[in-house]
Design an enzyme around this catalytic site. Structure first.
Site, PDB file in Angstrom:
ATOM      1  N   ARG A  50       0.837 -11.628  -1.168  1.00 58.04           N
ATOM      2  CA  ARG A  50       1.220 -10.329  -0.588  1.00 58.04           C
ATOM      3  C   ARG A  50       0.776 -10.231   0.872  1.00 58.04           C
ATOM      4  O   ARG A  50       1.504  -9.710   1.717  1.00 58.04           O
ATOM      5  CB  ARG A  50       0.601  -9.201  -1.424  1.00 58.04           C
ATOM      6  CG  ARG A  50       1.054  -7.819  -1.001  1.00 58.04           C
ATOM      7  CD  ARG A  50       0.666  -6.751  -2.001  1.00 58.04           C
ATOM      8  NE  ARG A  50      -0.785  -6.569  -2.071  1.00 58.04           N
ATOM      9  CZ  ARG A  50      -1.404  -5.764  -2.932  1.00 58.04           C
ATOM     10  NH1 ARG A  50      -0.695  -5.076  -3.831  1.00 58.04           N
ATOM     11  NH2 ARG A  50      -2.716  -5.651  -2.935  1.00 58.04           N
ATOM     12  N   LYS A 150       1.000  -3.884   3.345  1.00 57.92           N
ATOM     13  CA  LYS A 150      -0.417  -3.516   3.287  1.00 57.92           C
ATOM     14  C   LYS A 150      -0.996  -3.775   4.680  1.00 57.92           C
ATOM     15  O   LYS A 150      -1.688  -4.768   4.922  1.00 57.92           O
ATOM     16  CB  LYS A 150      -1.130  -4.307   2.188  1.00 57.92           C
ATOM     17  CG  LYS A 150      -2.368  -3.581   1.668  1.00 57.92           C
ATOM     18  CD  LYS A 150      -2.776  -4.097   0.309  1.00 57.92           C
ATOM     19  CE  LYS A 150      -4.182  -3.677  -0.057  1.00 57.92           C
ATOM     20  NZ  LYS A 150      -4.422  -2.264  -0.171  1.00 57.92           N
ATOM     21  N   GLU A 183       2.985   7.313  -5.712  1.00 59.20           N
ATOM     22  CA  GLU A 183       1.728   6.666  -6.130  1.00 59.20           C
ATOM     23  C   GLU A 183       0.576   7.532  -5.656  1.00 59.20           C
ATOM     24  O   GLU A 183       0.784   8.596  -5.085  1.00 59.20           O
ATOM     25  CB  GLU A 183       1.632   5.262  -5.531  1.00 59.20           C
ATOM     26  CG  GLU A 183       1.701   5.231  -4.008  1.00 59.20           C
ATOM     27  CD  GLU A 183       1.631   3.814  -3.439  1.00 59.20           C
ATOM     28  OE1 GLU A 183       1.068   2.936  -4.096  1.00 59.20           O
ATOM     29  OE2 GLU A 183       2.138   3.617  -2.319  1.00 59.20           O
TER      30      GLU A 183
HETATM   31  N1  PXG Z   1      -1.263   1.777  -3.761  1.00 58.33           N
HETATM   32  C1  PXG Z   1      -1.849   1.770  -2.564  1.00 58.33           C
HETATM   33  C2  PXG Z   1      -1.342   2.636  -1.492  1.00 58.33           C
HETATM   34  C3  PXG Z   1      -2.938   0.905  -2.334  1.00 58.33           C
HETATM   35  O1  PXG Z   1      -3.523   0.871  -1.148  1.00 58.33           O
HETATM   36  C4  PXG Z   1      -2.763   0.157  -4.636  1.00 58.33           C
HETATM   37  C5  PXG Z   1      -1.680   1.004  -4.781  1.00 58.33           C
HETATM   38  C6  PXG Z   1      -3.173  -0.719  -5.762  1.00 58.33           C
HETATM   39  O2  PXG Z   1      -2.806  -2.077  -5.492  1.00 58.33           O
HETATM   40  P1  PXG Z   1      -3.600  -3.303  -6.103  1.00 58.33           P
HETATM   41  O3  PXG Z   1      -2.845  -4.483  -5.641  1.00 58.33           O
HETATM   42  O4  PXG Z   1      -4.992  -3.249  -5.570  1.00 58.33           O
HETATM   43  O5  PXG Z   1      -3.545  -3.146  -7.577  1.00 58.33           O
HETATM   44  C7  PXG Z   1      -3.409   0.097  -3.388  1.00 58.33           C
HETATM   45  C8  PXG Z   1      -4.571  -0.810  -3.174  1.00 58.33           C
HETATM   46  C9  PXG Z   1      -9.982   0.947  -0.829  1.00 58.33           C
HETATM   47  C10 PXG Z   1      -9.045   0.063  -1.541  1.00 58.33           C
HETATM   48  O6  PXG Z   1     -10.742   0.412  -0.010  1.00 58.33           O
HETATM   49  C11 PXG Z   1      -7.726   0.406  -1.758  1.00 58.33           C
HETATM   50  C12 PXG Z   1      -6.871  -0.467  -2.399  1.00 58.33           C
HETATM   51  C13 PXG Z   1      -7.320  -1.660  -2.873  1.00 58.33           C
HETATM   52  C14 PXG Z   1      -8.631  -1.996  -2.654  1.00 58.33           C
HETATM   53  C15 PXG Z   1      -9.502  -1.141  -1.975  1.00 58.33           C
HETATM   54  O7  PXG Z   1      -9.977   2.169  -1.070  1.00 58.33           O
HETATM   55  N2  PXG Z   1      -5.603  -0.095  -2.535  1.00 58.33           N
END
Ligand code: PXG
Length: 287
Positions: A50, A150, A183
């Site tokens: 990703r 991301k 989301e």
């Molecule tokens: N939606 C958004 C907008 C994200 O930023 C997810 C869904 C979940 O994706 P994953 O691939 O992790 O299952 C994310 C991921 C933080 C932090 O520092 C945020 C995320 C991941 C790790 C840390 O708050 N967001």
């Protein structure tokens, strides 16, 4: 704490980049959040995949190959002697003159790997479920900044997080530009209705934990669909939960004041949480 910075390990207070880095000046860069459990990096290839997809669209040329990046992650974990960690990968556009144009940069992206710990929500919320609200900050239009990117430009989510915090909530639902459920600020959302799992299909970051839950649903022979979702469908769901690398899987028991199901984490949510927990302890890249 040792930080990986462009091929070297440096102490935290020496891990610095220029104030002319376009990541700082313009949010021009990418990141990933990964976890390791018991010396296994969970879904490392998926996270790196990703990261490189986002870099492809942003036209950032990373000096490391995907294999080199995976090795650097493992090396950083070893250098810090961490068995359970939260890993933050960052690649910025690099240093350049002032001005938006990436051509002002010297084609030397900064590659940073931080290995640390993260706790998102208190333990009690995992046992009792959390209460969330919908905020008015609309999730980025896919043709503006696609939520699948991301990137270091996370203000959309941060504004939503501020709104949630001001209202006294730890997490919030963001709607897309049409008003469908997209989301949460840093997590994907799922509902369960009559034994079927549903999660929004569009206008979201395609979460790696989300995909893991869809795979688990397959293993448990639970029907799962990616679809458009309204808030009404969330309110009348039997169960609801959020997924993310940092949050893992967290049950939701109230949304916008509406009690979900019987107001307790549901049986299918608990079953999926269990399976997910086992996966994190048994699958991954060993180091
Ligand atoms: N939606 C958004 C907008 C994200 O930023 C997810 C869904 C979940 O994706 P994953 O691939 O992790 O299952 C994310 C991921 C933080 C932090 O520092 C945020 C995320 C991941 C790790 C840390 O708050 N967001």
């Amino acid at each position: 704490m040792k930080i990986y910075l462009n091929g070297n390990f440096v102490e935290k207070d020496q891990a610095v980049v220029s104030v002319f880095d376009h990541g700082l000046l313009y949010g021009d860069g990418v990141f990933e959040g990964i976890r390791s459990y018991n010396s296994l990096v969970f879904k490392l290839d998926e996270h790196i995949g990703r990261l490189y997809e986002t870099m492809h669209t942003l036209m950032i040329r990373c000096p490391l190959s995907k294999e080199g990046m995976a090795q650097a992650v493992v090396d950083t974990l070893k250098a810090n002697n961490l068995k359970d960690a939260y890993i933050r990968l960052i690649v910025t556009r690099g240093e350049g003159d002032l001005g938006l144009d990436p051509k002002k940069c010297f084609d030397k992206p900064n590659v940073i790997i931080i290995t640390d710990k993260i706790t998102l929500y208190p333990e009690a919320l995992y046992n009792n479920g959390m209460e969330i609200i919908t905020v008015s900050t609309v999730r980025n239009h896919p043709e503006a900044i696609n939520p699948q990117l991301k990137s270091l430009n996370y203000l959309n989510n941060i504004l939503a997080k501020i709104e949630a915090g001001n209202a006294g909530y730890a997490e919030a639902i963001m709607l897309d530009h049409r008003g469908f459920v997209a989301e949460c600020t840093g997590d994907n959302i799922f509902i369960i209705k009559k034994g079927e799992i549903r999660t929004p299909s569009q206008g979201i970051l395609k979460g790696i934990t989300r995909q893991c839950v869809l795979d688990i649903a397959g293993e448990l022979s639970i029907p799962a669909t990616e679809c458009l979702m309204t808030r009404h469908e969330v309110y009348i769901a039997d169960e609801c939960f959020l997924t993310g690398t940092a949050a893992e899987i967290i049950p939701v028991v109230k949304v916008d004041g509406r009690v979900i199901g019987d107001g307790k984490p549901g049986p299918m949510t608990k079953q999926i949480m269990d399976k997910f927990h086992t996966a994190t302890l048994t699958q991954g890249t060993k180091y």
